[in-house]
Design a protein around this motif. Structure first.
Motif, PDB file in Angstrom:
ATOM      1  N   ALA A  84       0.838  -1.207   0.000  1.00  0.00           N
ATOM      2  CA  ALA A  84       0.000   0.000   0.000  1.00  0.00           C
ATOM      3  C   ALA A  84       0.871   1.255   0.000  1.00  0.00           C
ATOM      4  O   ALA A  84       0.559   2.242  -0.683  1.00  0.00           O
ATOM      5  N   THR A  85       1.962   1.209   0.737  1.00  0.00           N
ATOM      6  CA  THR A  85       2.878   2.344   0.816  1.00  0.00           C
ATOM      7  C   THR A  85       3.512   2.624  -0.545  1.00  0.00           C
ATOM      8  O   THR A  85       3.573   3.780  -0.988  1.00  0.00           O
ATOM      9  N   VAL A  86       3.955   1.580  -1.217  1.00  0.00           N
ATOM     10  CA  VAL A  86       4.551   1.742  -2.550  1.00  0.00           C
ATOM     11  C   VAL A  86       3.514   2.277  -3.534  1.00  0.00           C
ATOM     12  O   VAL A  86       3.791   3.215  -4.297  1.00  0.00           O
ATOM     13  N   VAL A  87       2.315   1.709  -3.507  1.00  0.00           N
ATOM     14  CA  VAL A  87       1.255   2.158  -4.422  1.00  0.00           C
ATOM     15  C   VAL A  87       0.932   3.630  -4.183  1.00  0.00           C
ATOM     16  O   VAL A  87       0.837   4.419  -5.133  1.00  0.00           O
ATOM     17  N   GLU A  88       0.771   4.029  -2.937  1.00  0.00           N
ATOM     18  CA  GLU A  88       0.455   5.427  -2.639  1.00  0.00           C
ATOM     19  C   GLU A  88       1.595   6.364  -3.040  1.00  0.00           C
ATOM     20  O   GLU A  88       1.350   7.489  -3.486  1.00  0.00           O
ATOM     21  N   THR A  89       2.819   5.909  -2.897  1.00  0.00           N
ATOM     22  CA  THR A  89       3.973   6.723  -3.315  1.00  0.00           C
ATOM     23  C   THR A  89       3.957   6.916  -4.825  1.00  0.00           C
ATOM     24  O   THR A  89       4.138   8.044  -5.327  1.00  0.00           O
ATOM     25  N   LEU A  90       3.738   5.838  -5.565  1.00  0.00           N
ATOM     26  CA  LEU A  90       3.701   5.923  -7.030  1.00  0.00           C
ATOM     27  C   LEU A  90       2.535   6.781  -7.518  1.00  0.00           C
ATOM     28  O   LEU A  90       2.703   7.621  -8.413  1.00  0.00           O
ATOM     29  N   LEU A  91       1.366   6.574  -6.926  1.00  0.00           N
ATOM     30  CA  LEU A  91       0.188   7.348  -7.355  1.00  0.00           C
ATOM     31  C   LEU A  91       0.354   8.833  -7.060  1.00  0.00           C
ATOM     32  O   LEU A  91       0.061   9.677  -7.913  1.00  0.00           O
TER      33      LEU A  91
END
Length: 170
Positions: A84-91
């Motif tokens: 979730a952290t990686v996804v939120e960073t990318l988004l």
């Protein structure tokens, strides 16, 4: 105050400047929400238990992930928290920079709907409503559906402009 007619509203809704401003605002608001959540889970807003801090560290965030996904085996919770952290960073990065905006907006909408539904089911109906998670998901979906030419002030727009210029010089 003059009455606003349907024609006025139609004209306004087709104005590219309005759409451009709206998409910039939506991108900034969504990115800020993701970045604020990221800052909170890494303690940048303060320590756990501090006023206005929800998590305060990654351990507390991971415990919250377990609350929202009690069906996950304990061994997967940390991986899902990092995912979730990686996804939120990318988004948030894609939205801020204006890279693949439609895809970033659709990904944001999907991510936020998953969070909202999990919050609704496992955290109580009030939690996602007070946090405006459904509202943010709707904003992300509207951003994804913005008319062509709406994404000014973005790397996508800059790339399209340069590609068009090269195409006309041939």
């Amino acid at each position: 105050m003059a009455d606003v007619t349907r024609t006025d509203l139609t004209r306004l809704s087709q104005d590219k400047r309005i759409w451009s401003a709206a998409t910039i605002f939506a991108r900034a608001a969504l990115a800020a929400a993701f970045l604020s959540a990221l800052a909170d889970r890494f303690g940048l807003w303060g320590k756990p238990g501090t006023n206005q801090v929800f998590w305060g560290n990654f351990e507390t965030f991971t415990q919250y992930v377990q609350t929202l996904a009690p069906y996950l085996p304990a061994k997967l919770v940390t991986a899902v928290a990092w995912g979730a952290t990686v996804v939120e960073t990318l988004l948030s990065s894609a939205l801020l920079l204006g890279v693949k905006i439609r895809w970033a907006a659709l990904g944001s909408a999907a991510t936020l709907v998953v969070f909202a539904v999990s919050m609704f089911i496992f955290g109580g109906y009030e939690t996602p409503l007070s946090a405006s998670v459904f509202t943010a998901a709707a904003a992300a979906l509207l951003l994804a559906l913005a008319p062509p030419g709406s994404y000014t002030a973005s790397l996508d727009h800059l790339h399209e402009s340069r590609t068009e210029k090269r195409g006309t010089k041939k």
